[in-house]
Design an enzyme around this catalytic site. Sequence first.
Site, mmCIF file in Angstrom:
data_model
loop_
_atom_site.group_PDB
_atom_site.id
_atom_site.type_symbol
_atom_site.label_atom_id
_atom_site.label_comp_id
_atom_site.label_asym_id
_atom_site.label_seq_id
_atom_site.Cartn_x
_atom_site.Cartn_y
_atom_site.Cartn_z
ATOM 1 N N SER A 187 0.843 -1.195 0.000
ATOM 2 C CA SER A 187 0.000 0.000 0.000
ATOM 3 C C SER A 187 0.881 1.249 0.000
ATOM 4 C CB SER A 187 -0.970 -0.051 1.180
ATOM 5 O OG SER A 187 -2.004 0.890 1.043
ATOM 6 N N GLU A 309 -9.415 -5.594 -4.209
ATOM 7 C CA GLU A 309 -8.811 -4.678 -3.241
ATOM 8 C C GLU A 309 -9.846 -3.806 -2.552
ATOM 9 O OE1 GLU A 309 -5.487 -4.132 -2.485
ATOM 10 O OE2 GLU A 309 -4.308 -4.853 -4.181
ATOM 11 N N HIS A 402 -7.911 -5.677 -0.060
ATOM 12 C CA HIS A 402 -6.684 -4.969 0.297
ATOM 13 C C HIS A 402 -6.148 -5.517 1.619
ATOM 14 C CE1 HIS A 402 -3.934 -1.635 -0.106
ATOM 15 N NE2 HIS A 402 -4.234 -1.145 1.070
#
Length: 485
Positions: A187, A309, A402
Amino acid sequence: MRPVCTTRQGAVRGTVSADGTASFLGIPYAAPPFGPLRFRPPAPPRAWSGIRDATAHGPTPPKAPYAPPFDALVPETTIPGEDCLNLNVWTPSPGPGARLPVVVWLYGGAFTNGSASPSAYDGGAFARDGVVFVSPNYRLGADGFLHLDGVPDNRGLLDQIAALEWVRDNIEAFGGDPGRVTLAGESAGAISIGVLLSDPRARGLFHRAVLQSGAAHHVLRPETAGRITAHLAGKLGIAPTADAFAAVPLDRLLPAQAELRKDIATGPDPALWGEAVLNAMPFEPVTDGPVLPGPDCGVDLLVGSNREEYRFFLVPTGRLHRLTEEKLRSTAEAYGLDPDKALPVYRDARPGAVPGEIFDAMVTDWFYRIPALRLAESVPGSHVYEFARRSSAFDGRLGACHAGELAYVFDRLDDPQYAPVTGHAPPQALADAMHGAWVAFATTGDPGWPAYDTRTRPTMVFDDPAPTVAHDPRARERTLWDGIR
């Protein structure tokens, strides 16, 4: 007997785990970034005499807690103290001579949250498998990324570079090879690497890179960053200067900076927020625009994303089934897509999907998958993966979201900090495969499948019951973004 290693600043004493690997925690790699060093580049750490105890994590960078419901989903640790530019080392062979591969881990958290301290980022499995693992803290939010006149931008990235310089200068004492450093992150950590790949100050400090759910597209131009600074200053009732922000107590500054994402969401005006309106991230690296590294960047790449995600942001909040067709269409237009042409392509592969599910697929592509592919296309020889194992959490609706891959990469399926995202009975065989691929890449540069090319586009898909190589998965959706993203 507790191991001792000697750095350029002094000796540190660590601990040994039951499997024989050693850990050294909370080692300063830069001076505390407060007082006259606030909003300044990282300064060298102070030396010490004697042997410093390195058995507990050091202070974490200032940050506000995650807002609900994410506070229950994301591992987060807060340890008070100003000496927050510290790092942790796990090694199977403390002392010089072993020259093992090194992984340096950059945590995620949208540049406002995260630290190197949660048990979820314990590097013991990497050390068990012959890799020296290093995890540094770096500055976040206003301290790390607010655009301010008279002080350098991207102080959080400068911290990361300082940590890499520490690794270059000291890691041999912990059994590592300074000539075989893999910089890995997820990320915001991966976005950081995407920028560092083109930063001459970082050149030569790492030789391979793993970018999980982040690449080189998410940056703020200086004019946009200046608007965000002005907005935050107005919220606090101060002048938009470094001295004025330094005078604001952290218990006022941190909640105010945490509110910025809500401000963007409730008033998504491009005239006010610029490109930040598209991802609602007010703190990002400040550059003149996204820059993809060329084939001569000198770094081997492993890059990828998770199949679903954006469900991480839609499912826990209940937005997945509340999101409207109007919102779906307006977002497609904001991304530069023709909704009448693009949305049917996404729907063809997802019959019966509600608007929120199509929104997840489209935003996942815009935010994560397409930037990862563009990065792989720019550096020949890159390897591409996709994590597709769907979690059972939230009655299976969370999917391959995610951060869903992290427990597998770290081989920590039994860590309770991962349970809210991994769900019930995550398969150990998948962790063996994914963690093993990361170790192989850090060791040899080859994770175990063919390199990416624009003709066949081989992609390792990590899923149950076994990982498989797919060629150009969801090609029709990928081609929608040609010339756009």
